[in-house]
Design a protein around this motif. Structure first.
Motif, mmCIF file in Angstrom:
data_model
loop_
_atom_site.group_PDB
_atom_site.id
_atom_site.type_symbol
_atom_site.label_atom_id
_atom_site.label_comp_id
_atom_site.label_asym_id
_atom_site.label_seq_id
_atom_site.Cartn_x
_atom_site.Cartn_y
_atom_site.Cartn_z
ATOM 1 N N ASN A 443 0.836 -1.196 0.000
ATOM 2 C CA ASN A 443 0.000 0.000 0.000
ATOM 3 C C ASN A 443 0.872 1.247 0.000
ATOM 4 O O ASN A 443 1.953 1.257 0.605
ATOM 5 N N ASN A 445 0.416 5.593 0.486
ATOM 6 C CA ASN A 445 -0.380 6.787 0.744
ATOM 7 C C ASN A 445 0.474 8.012 0.473
ATOM 8 O O ASN A 445 1.620 8.092 0.938
ATOM 9 N N GLN A 447 0.302 12.208 0.723
ATOM 10 C CA GLN A 447 -0.394 13.414 1.183
ATOM 11 C C GLN A 447 0.337 14.615 0.588
ATOM 12 O O GLN A 447 1.434 14.968 1.010
ATOM 13 N N ILE A 480 -4.928 13.935 -1.259
ATOM 14 C CA ILE A 480 -4.589 12.601 -0.760
ATOM 15 C C ILE A 480 -4.739 11.579 -1.878
ATOM 16 O O ILE A 480 -5.759 11.557 -2.565
ATOM 17 N N LYS A 482 -4.306 7.373 -2.481
ATOM 18 C CA LYS A 482 -4.082 6.049 -1.907
ATOM 19 C C LYS A 482 -4.269 4.988 -2.983
ATOM 20 O O LYS A 482 -5.221 5.055 -3.758
ATOM 21 N N ASN A 483 -3.361 4.007 -2.980
ATOM 22 C CA ASN A 483 -3.472 2.913 -3.931
ATOM 23 C C ASN A 483 -2.574 1.778 -3.450
ATOM 24 O O ASN A 483 -1.962 1.866 -2.383
ATOM 25 N N SER A 484 -2.446 0.731 -4.246
ATOM 26 C CA SER A 484 -1.607 -0.398 -3.851
ATOM 27 C C SER A 484 -1.148 -1.154 -5.087
ATOM 28 O O SER A 484 -1.728 -1.039 -6.162
#
Length: 513
Positions: A443, A445, A447, A480, A482-484
């Protein structure tokens, strides 16, 4: 004539001192034969801060201080144990022992030997540190990861004769794992992304089973100077496919140089009314039984160095850093540096358990004396380790100095990093990657310190620079992201995850179980 006599006497005294030191250093090696091929080795009187490298005689090796091994045949094996003592310029004589394992037919041992950490079909590692003027085993590890059937192929090892002096007579190959082909002198140097090579060693191999790992041990003496980079290349070719791995090693002072600090100049020029440029390289090594999750380096700068002119130059894993009251701090958060005494999930070689970084700094003007500098290193919450003291002195007739130019040195990062709570933090963004080590999914993240973000990419590379996964974002309407990445189907080993923005690049080392 008198000078020659003095030189001969001095040389003899030096050789006697080395012989005496080696004669006094006398570790013992014993073995206990267990059931189902198990052999437990007992190494005593090796001393503290000694790195131990064991060749078991069946083609495999260990970096453990208390090695055990499971053999699969009841034949005689010659085990060789090498000792590298910290900050010792010499490798003491090896210890050897012959063992005949106890094999019970039809009853396999439920245990397994720890396997070396690899990424892809081929890897290159070292038995101990690459040290100037010393011989090291360059370990070529290769395996079949693409075919369920056994394959035949070629292994190549390319280097430059100005970098290495290879001892071709003592290359170690076990079990007929590979057959040497005549060494090649390249009349036209082979040019790669990393370097140029004028020598190449080649081996052929046959019947390499699926996921089987084999090794070739190439002894070679390092010819580069301390602090220089040594660029080597290995190639695996089978079933019409090739994998090329380019590996860079930093030349050290000693075969076991666990925590060190070196400077790129021999002297500094006294009395100059201009600032001189110095490049310091700091390295550290984990000989523990677990990953070092976080590593903290603290460098108290002497007053003769300009604390406001520092540039981070080179690193394997990017640290966050800041200065405060004449002290520079480098924080390697979530670095997860493996230890040479761990066996889960893999075993790790000397170079895999060490890393380094370099920074550039300007001196003050009108120097008159030596500059002495030592860095301290903390692994997680362990006791403090210290590097050697880097010492550079003035010399009136020294002309190989470099002047700090207006664009060559940057101001330090200020207090922006004084409160670090995230793995990677800058004025532009916060970049967090987890879990690390990872098994199935990584994962990430991000910011951003703005309402929107555009034109950035996240890329997962293996150690050879091959792109494994990549995600390119042209426009993102949020601060923001977010991913993986799904990594369940990629090989275990070391990887790098890089975030590229329009302003900067941020890199994290990832370990895949």
């Amino acid at each position: 004539m008198k000078f020659i006599q003095i030189l001969i006497i001095t040389t003899l005294l030096w050789m006697c001192s080395i012989f005496s030191a080696h004669a006094q250093y006398n570790p013992t090696l014993n073995a206990t034969i267990g059931n189902n091929g198990l052999v437990e080795y007992e190494i005593a009187k090796a001393g503290t801060n000694t790195f131990i490298f064991t060749l078991f005689g069946d083609g495999t090796f260990s970096t453990l201080t208390k090695p055990t091994h499971i053999f699969d045949k009841d034949t005689v094996y010659k085990t060789e144990v090498y000792f590298a003592r910290s900050y010792d310029p010499n490798i003491p004589p090896r210890k050897t022992i012959q063992v005949t394992p106890n094999i019970t037919p039809g009853i396999p041992n439920p245990q397994a030997n720890p396997t070396v950490n690899m990424t892809g079909e081929i890897d290159l590692m070292t038995s101990w540190a690459t040290a100037v003027g010393h011989e090291t085993f360059y370990i070529i590890a290769f395996r079949n990861t693409t075919s369920q059937n056994a394959v035949n192929g070629i292994i190549e090892f390319s280097y430059h004769s100005d970098d290495l002096q290879v001892n071709t007579n003592n290359i170690k190959i076990y079990n007929n794992w590979a057959t040497p082909i005549t060494p090649t002198n390249l009349n036209t140097p082979q040019i790669s992304l990393a370097s140029s090579y004028n020598e190449k060693l080649t081996w052929s191999f046959t019947n390499l089973a699926y996921d089987e790992i084999r090794y070739i041990y190439v002894p070679a003496t390092t010819l580069r100077m301390t602090g220089d980079k040594l660029n080597l290349e290995v190639k695996y070719a089978a079933n019409g496919q090739e994998t090329i791995r380019q590996q860079e090693f930093l030349t050290r002072r000693y075969p076991h140089d666990p925590n060190f600090k070196i400077v790129n100049k021999e002297y500094i020029k006294p009395g100059l009314n201009q600032q001189q440029e110095l490049i310091y390289t700091v390295g550290y090594f984990n000989d523990g039984e677990n990953y070092a999750r976080n590593v903290y380096v603290k460098d108290v700068l002497p007053s003769s160095l300009d604390h406001d002119k520092i540039t981070l130059l080179d690193y394997e894993v990017q640290p966050t850093w800041y200065t405060n009251r004449g002290i520079i701090y480098f924080d390697f958060l979530n670095i997860n540096l493996p230890g040479t005494n761990q066996t889960i999930p893999n075993m790790y070689s000397y170079d895999q358990a060490s890393t380094y970084f370099s920074f550039k700094i300007c001196t003050k003007t009108n120097l008159t004396d030596c500059i002495l500098n030592t860095a301290s290193i903390v692994f997680d919450s362990q006791p403090i380790f210290y590097t050697n003291t880097s010492k550079i002195c003035t010399k009136i007739d020294y002309f190989d100095y470099t002047i700090c130019g207006g664009n060559s040195a940057l101001r330090n990062q200020g207090q922006a990093f004084s409160q670090l709570t995230n793995p990677m933090l800058s004025d532009e963004l916060t970049f967090d990657v987890y879990p690390n080590p990872a098994s199935n999914k990584i994962n990430f993240n991000i910011q951003f310190n703005s309402e929107k973000a555009s034109n950035f990419s996240i890329t997962l590379y293996d150690y050879s620079g091959k792109i494994i996964k990549e995600l390119v974002i042209n426009q993102h309407d949020s601060a923001i992201f977010k991913n993986s990445f799904d990594v369940h189907d990629i090989a275990s080993g070391f990887y790098f995850m890089t975030l590229k923005t329009q302003q900067n690049q941020y890199t994290k080392k990832i370990i895949k179980h």
